[in-house]
Design an enzyme around this catalytic site. Structure first.
Site, short mmCIF file in Angstrom:
data_model
loop_
_atom_site.label_atom_id
_atom_site.label_comp_id
_atom_site.label_asym_id
_atom_site.label_seq_id
_atom_site.Cartn_x
_atom_site.Cartn_y
_atom_site.Cartn_z
CG HIS A 262 60.32 93.17 55.60
ND1 HIS A 262 61.29 92.26 55.30
CD2 HIS A 262 59.77 93.54 54.41
CE1 HIS A 262 61.32 92.05 54.00
NE2 HIS A 262 60.41 92.82 53.44
CE1 TYR B 225 60.11 93.12 48.31
CE2 TYR B 225 61.32 91.55 49.67
CZ TYR B 225 60.51 92.66 49.56
OH TYR B 225 60.10 93.32 50.68
CE1 TYR C 233 46.05 53.48 60.74
CE2 TYR C 233 45.09 51.96 59.17
CZ TYR C 233 45.74 53.14 59.43
OH TYR C 233 46.08 53.99 58.41
CG ASP D 161 46.24 57.07 59.91
OD1 ASP D 161 45.34 56.33 59.50
OD2 ASP D 161 47.44 56.73 59.98
#
Length: 826
Positions: free
Chosen positions: A243, A268, A550, A563
């Site tokens: 970079h 930028y 569940y 979940d």
């Protein structure tokens, strides 16, 4: 400095990440913390960072981490007496296209939900704040007065000094040459120091080597983190990418100049020593291809001005004065990127071995927040914030591939400033993981998405054509084109197909066949399996063999860590099914609580047959009794294929999840498609699932429910067995907020998640998830509101800068008595 033989924690890396982790561990009361750095502090990748701090990010967690970091700087200054390098000059983010203005308005809405100070400005006003800018083409700008920039070396030194004041020992000039792993856990760090350096002939004889015993080790080695991880046999998919930025000669630029981002021109800049620092993200980045990244201190590459030409030309158009100014220096160094452009945080597959890496250019801004969440994670078992999007365990085994990681990281870098539309799919390193029926999906013109390396059908192009209209004389005619009338406005209509509605309605009226082979599938078996799962899960699992439960896995604060459904296959054998991207995370959570877990995801295909004609269709293929009840599982035969059928739904229609060994997968798909055709069944994709689950109020982990929300807040109290012991039980209390269903007045204004919600004209919440419900023809959103909010209450939702009226509705909107799910079809 003589080092101890043992430490409570060893942090590897003396950049901002390592110094922040060490500081925060000590602040939480941990003594005997040792930080080691191969060179001097900051001399890896930290020292050459451009230092930009933009608080507004795409997720609430990223923004919270950066906002926390901003609050940390005064604390550091007071503790150490050192300047942490913070320059709070404010920041401008420019928009020069209509699409970028839309994105800016969405970001402004998100900022309201974060409590972040932000103002949408005209181009002219932006020019007043930063007079050097040419703003004739600027349509709008975001002004964030809390933005600014940091001097990376000053920040790291302040963090290091703060850590030392709290008792951390720091040793520079010390290389990690080995990591000791015993019985799957980290046991120690082998270190080397001395005048000699490792060369072609190996270690020099004047190097001192020793081992520090520790059962907590944090790899925060920047671009070298992958190499250090391999010493313990773990993969940290960091990709060093080159970079570049430049700094001009001084020309009187005031130090108060705001930072500026011009994403449409991928550039930028900010003030630096009276001149301007200019950087950009090129479209053709290069990987730093070396087996030993950061082996030398302060590594830089020769300037590559031809590659920087586009960025420089963009900058000179925006700041014409740059065209009259010379370049004083070019800084071309390595940055640690990741396959998706997000941090790599958390525990590795080796117990006690952690990582804080992959800062992807923007990591300096969140360095304080990274240290906070890492220390909380290590000390308390889970951090305050939901960090799954940064969790190393979001990647599966495919991330071990260097070619895959590189392709994805290069793609992320090259599109760093691109507008990312919800639902837009990246194509790099695809396809990778494919269902047995993938070839059939392709034949049906499937629009594929990707998750955790899996190719998944979003919708089938074959369903996009509208059905012909029958005339009174028995002839048929093409239907009127109503797509323009049903396509949502704005961003929600960008990645869209009429096929989704056709698939939803076919599932309601006949049946839909969904390929969910990508479900993550875990098995827990053996003595103690039931007792262990009972402790880990909030639901009651001690039910007869063939039961499906569940449930959620909770952390100590009662937050939802997972979940899932749990099927009892035998007295001592259970199968857990969770989301595609969550298997590695959920398995690690269970293992961390003493369970033996086997990942069987790739062993089974899974097709979901849902709809009122599902019983007829499956009855054509199976001689077995298919009338067993809801949340039950049975072994059946479908044609010649052995199948585990589970009466479970995520769309609110009668039917089953059908699991078979993967080698039977194509045969099973073909049989179901042939049997379903006479009944009007259609193949269907994930966009239809998401639409229908919203109508039923089914929650999605990572959106509606997270480690920061409890089951009681989320309306999932029915899934909690309060009369048994389980992790997180003591933390559950009556909630002050609850997840509510909202119906928008304008059905073409569709939420995508993150939109601000106002109650009584005041900021109250943000949309967790939203979409259009085709069976109820409503625009639906979910948001947490005060628990006492009554159905019928009016709210306002900010959709891309437009405030849309909505009403709090009783859920579920579709089939509220669940008769279509629980009863056998007539």
């Amino acid at each position: 400095m003589k080092l101890p033989d043992s430490a409570r924690a060893v942090v590897i890396g003396g950049g901002v990440a390592g110094c922040s982790v060490a500081y925060h561990l000590a602040r939480l009361g941990w003594g005997e913390v040792l930080l080691v750095e191969r060179h001097e502090l900051t001399e890896g990748t930290t020292w050459h960072s451009a230092g930009f701090v933009g608080q507004l990010r795409s997720t609430v967690t990223q923004t919270k981490m950066i906002m926390y970091s901003a609050g940390l700087y005064p604390e550091l200054a007071e503790l150490t007496g050192l300047d942490p390098g913070w320059r709070g000059v404010g920041g401008l983010r420019l928009a020069t296209t209509p699409e970028r203005v839309e994105e800016s308005l969405r970001l402004a809405g998100a900022a309201e939900t974060y409590g972040l100070d932000l103002e949408v400005l005209s181009g002219a006003r932006a020019g007043e704040l930063s007079p050097l800018l040419e703003v004739a083409d600027v349509r709008a700008a975001l002004w964030l007065p809390g933005d600014g920039w940091l001097d990376p070396a000053l920040l790291a030194r302040a963090l290091a000094a703060g850590a030392e004041k709290l008792g951390v020992r720091i040793r520079t000039g010390t290389e990690v040459v080995g990591l000791d792993v015993v019985n799957g856990g980290i046991a120690g760090v082998r270190l080397a120091a001395g005048a000699g350096r490792e060369g072609a002939g190996g270690a020099q004889p004047d190097r001192e080597e020793w081992t520090v015993r520790a059962d907590v080790v944090v790899i925060a080695a920047g671009a070298a983190s992958g190499r250090v991880g391999r010493l313990a046999g773990v993969d940290i998919p960091v990709v060093p990418i080159k970079h570049q930025y430049v700094v001009t000669e001084p020309f009187g630029v005031p130090s108060s100049m705001p930072t500026v981002r011009d994403p449409d021109n991928i550039v930028y800049f900010r003030e630096e020593a009276g001149g301007i620092l200019v950087g950009g993200y090129i479209r053709t980045p290069e990987v730093w291809d070396t087996p030993a990244p950061l082996a030398e201190p302060r590594t830089l590459f020769p300037a590559d001005m031809p590659k920087f030409q586009e960025s420089w030309e963009s900058a000179t158009r925006r700041v014409p004065a740059l065209g009259r100014t010379g370049i004083a220096k070019a800084v071309h160094g390595p940055e640690a990127f990741t396959p998706d452009g997000e941090f790599l945080l958390g525990e590795t597959a080796v117990r006690g071995l952690w990582t804080a890496a992959g800062f992807c250019v923007h990591g300096l801004a969140a360095a304080g927040g990274v240290g906070k969440v890492m220390a909380e994670w290590i000390v308390d078992g889970s951090p305050e914030y939901d960090v799954f999007g940064m969790d190393l365990r979001r990647f599966g085994g495919h991330a071990r591939s260097a070619s895959w990681a590189r392709a994805r990281a290069l793609d992320s870098y090259s599109k760093y400033y691109d507008i990312v539309y919800p639902g837009e799919e990246r194509t790099a390193a695809r396809p990778l993981r494919r269902s047995p029926a993938w070839v059939r999906h392709a034949e049906l013109d499937a629009a594929f998405g990707e998750k955790a390396g899996w190719e998944r059908v979003n919708w089938f192009g074959c369903n996009a054509a509208p059905e012909p209209v029958a005339g009174a004389d028995g002839t048929t005619a093409a239907p009127p084109d109503s797509a323009a009338e049903t396509r949502p406005l704005g961003w929600a209509g960008r990645v869209w197909s009429p096929a989704v509605r056709a698939e939803c309605l076919a599932t309601r009226d006949a049946a839909g066949l969904f390929d969910q082979t990508s479900f993550a599938k875990l098995e827990v078996a053996g003595p103690g399996a039931l007792e262990g799962l009972q402790r880990a899960c909030a639901g009651r699992l001690d039910r007869p063999v063939g039961s499906v439960v569940y449930t959620q896995l909770l952390n100590a604060r009662g937050g939802i860590e997972a979940d899932l459904t749990v099927t009892r296959l035998a007295a001592d054998r259970f199968r857990l099914v969770t989301g595609t991207a969550f298997g590695v995370h959920d398995a690690a959570w269970l293992r961390g609580h003493g369970l033996e877990v086997r990942d069987v995801t790739s062993a089974y295909a899974c097709y979901c047959l849902w709809g009122p004609r599902a019983l007829d269709i499956l009855g054509e293929l199976s001689p077995d009794d298919l009338t067993f009840g809801y949340l039950k599982a049975r072994e059946i035969s479908v044609g010649s294929v052995p199948v585990l059928a589970q009466r479970v739904t995520f769309v609110g229609e009668f039917g089953w999840e059908l699991y078979c060994p993967a080698e039977y997968g194509l045969t099973l798909w073909d049989a179901l498609m042939e049997a379903g055709a006479p009944y009007g069944m259609r193949p269907a994709g994930y966009r239809a699932i998401d639409s229908m689950r919203l109508e039923k109020g089914y929650r999605v982990w990572g959106l509606d429910i997270t480690p920061e929300t409890t089951p009681l807040e989320a309306g999932l109290g029915f899934a909690v067995a309060r009369d048994k012991e389980f992790l997180g039980r003591e933390a559950l209390a009556e909630p002050s907020r609850t997840l509510f269903c909202l119906v928008l007045d304008d059905p073409r204004q569709v939420c995508l998640g993150g939109e601000p919600v106002r109650l009584g004209g005041e900021p109250a919440s943000r949309v967790t998830s939203g979409g259009y419900g085709h069976r109820v023809d409503r625009s639906i959103a979910y948001a947490y509101l005060p628990s006492g909010t009554a159905p019928g209450t009016r709210v306002q939702v900010g959709v891309t800068g437009t405030w849309v009226d909505a009403v709090v509705a009783v859920e579920p909107l579709y089939d509220p008595a669940a008769e279509r799910v629980r009863r056998l079809p007539a």
